[in-house]
Design a protein around this motif. Structure first.
Motif, PDB file in Angstrom:
ATOM      1  N   LEU A  86      -1.798  12.708  -0.319  1.00 40.30           N
ATOM      2  CA  LEU A  86      -0.234  12.915  -0.377  1.00 40.30           C
ATOM      3  C   LEU A  86       0.301  13.297  -1.468  1.00 40.30           C
ATOM      4  O   LEU A  86       1.581  13.851  -1.444  1.00 40.30           O
ATOM      5  N   PHE A 141      -2.775   0.544  -3.034  1.00 46.14           N
ATOM      6  CA  PHE A 141      -2.421   1.381  -2.240  1.00 46.14           C
ATOM      7  C   PHE A 141      -3.809   1.719  -1.092  1.00 46.14           C
ATOM      8  O   PHE A 141      -4.927   1.395  -1.507  1.00 46.14           O
ATOM      9  N   SER A 142      -3.737   2.730  -0.241  1.00 48.48           N
ATOM     10  CA  SER A 142      -4.789   2.886   0.539  1.00 48.48           C
ATOM     11  C   SER A 142      -5.336   4.395   0.277  1.00 48.48           C
ATOM     12  O   SER A 142      -4.572   4.903  -0.318  1.00 48.48           O
ATOM     13  N   SER A 143      -6.747   4.526   0.340  1.00 47.34           N
ATOM     14  CA  SER A 143      -7.281   5.847   0.050  1.00 47.34           C
ATOM     15  C   SER A 143      -6.571   7.067   0.592  1.00 47.34           C
ATOM     16  O   SER A 143      -6.672   8.107   0.005  1.00 47.34           O
ATOM     17  N   ASP A 144      -5.859   6.868   1.920  1.00 51.83           N
ATOM     18  CA  ASP A 144      -5.133   8.037   2.357  1.00 51.83           C
ATOM     19  C   ASP A 144      -3.937   8.608   1.621  1.00 51.83           C
ATOM     20  O   ASP A 144      -3.525   9.443   1.762  1.00 51.83           O
ATOM     21  N   LYS A 145      -3.435   7.627   0.775  1.00 49.41           N
ATOM     22  CA  LYS A 145      -2.230   7.958  -0.024  1.00 49.41           C
ATOM     23  C   LYS A 145      -2.727   9.189  -0.849  1.00 49.41           C
ATOM     24  O   LYS A 145      -1.745   9.890  -1.676  1.00 49.41           O
ATOM     25  N   LEU A 186       0.512   4.168  -5.956  1.00 52.03           N
ATOM     26  CA  LEU A 186      -0.437   4.962  -6.567  1.00 52.03           C
ATOM     27  C   LEU A 186      -0.016   5.934  -7.547  1.00 52.03           C
ATOM     28  O   LEU A 186      -0.318   6.186  -8.771  1.00 52.03           O
ATOM     29  N   LYS A 187       1.398   6.295  -7.413  1.00 49.79           N
ATOM     30  CA  LYS A 187       2.121   7.132  -8.524  1.00 49.79           C
ATOM     31  C   LYS A 187       2.233   6.215  -9.855  1.00 49.79           C
ATOM     32  O   LYS A 187       2.144   6.605 -11.092  1.00 49.79           O
ATOM     33  N   MET A 216       0.781  -1.256  -0.101  1.00 51.40           N
ATOM     34  CA  MET A 216      -0.074  -0.058   0.125  1.00 51.40           C
ATOM     35  C   MET A 216       0.957   1.394   0.150  1.00 51.40           C
ATOM     36  O   MET A 216       0.873   1.926   0.898  1.00 51.40           O
ATOM     37  N   SER A 217       1.528   1.545  -1.154  1.00 49.24           N
ATOM     38  CA  SER A 217       2.635   2.540  -1.116  1.00 49.24           C
ATOM     39  C   SER A 217       2.363   3.606  -1.889  1.00 49.24           C
ATOM     40  O   SER A 217       1.460   3.458  -2.886  1.00 49.24           O
ATOM     41  N   LEU A 218       2.897   4.647  -1.505  1.00 49.77           N
ATOM     42  CA  LEU A 218       2.770   5.975  -2.467  1.00 49.77           C
ATOM     43  C   LEU A 218       3.265   5.572  -3.887  1.00 49.77           C
ATOM     44  O   LEU A 218       2.606   5.947  -4.721  1.00 49.77           O
ATOM     45  N   GLU A 219       4.265   4.910  -3.873  1.00 47.03           N
ATOM     46  CA  GLU A 219       5.077   4.427  -5.246  1.00 47.03           C
ATOM     47  C   GLU A 219       3.862   3.611  -6.265  1.00 47.03           C
ATOM     48  O   GLU A 219       3.783   3.921  -7.391  1.00 47.03           O
TER      49      GLU A 219
END
Length: 76
Positions: free
Chosen positions: A50, A43-47, A6-7, A1-4
């Protein structure tokens, strides 16, 4: 669940108008997460909150989110 993750998903979205339409129809950040998971990105929705404006730019057919839109990036 990473920002990477999501990107990476956003990079895929930029080149896929069908996927952009699915995201425009999403009713919540959790629905966006579900769509992404179906395309191999977790990834999680909180990402979503960010991301910078530059990272959000162009994701949805050229629609640019402002900071106020971050929680609703893919909703409506």
């Amino acid at each position: 669940m990473s920002l990477e993750q999501l990107k990476a998903f956003l990079a895929k979205v930029k080149g896929d108008s069908s996927l952009q339409e699915k995201l425009k129809a999403a009713k919540s950040p959790d629905e966006v997460v579900s769509i992404a998971k179906g395309h191999g990105h977790e990834f999680s929705s909180d990402k979503i909150s960010l991301l910078s404006e530059e990272e959000l730019e162009g994701v949805s057919g050229g629609w640019k989110a402002t900071k106020a839109d971050r929680n609703d990036i893919f909703c409506g």
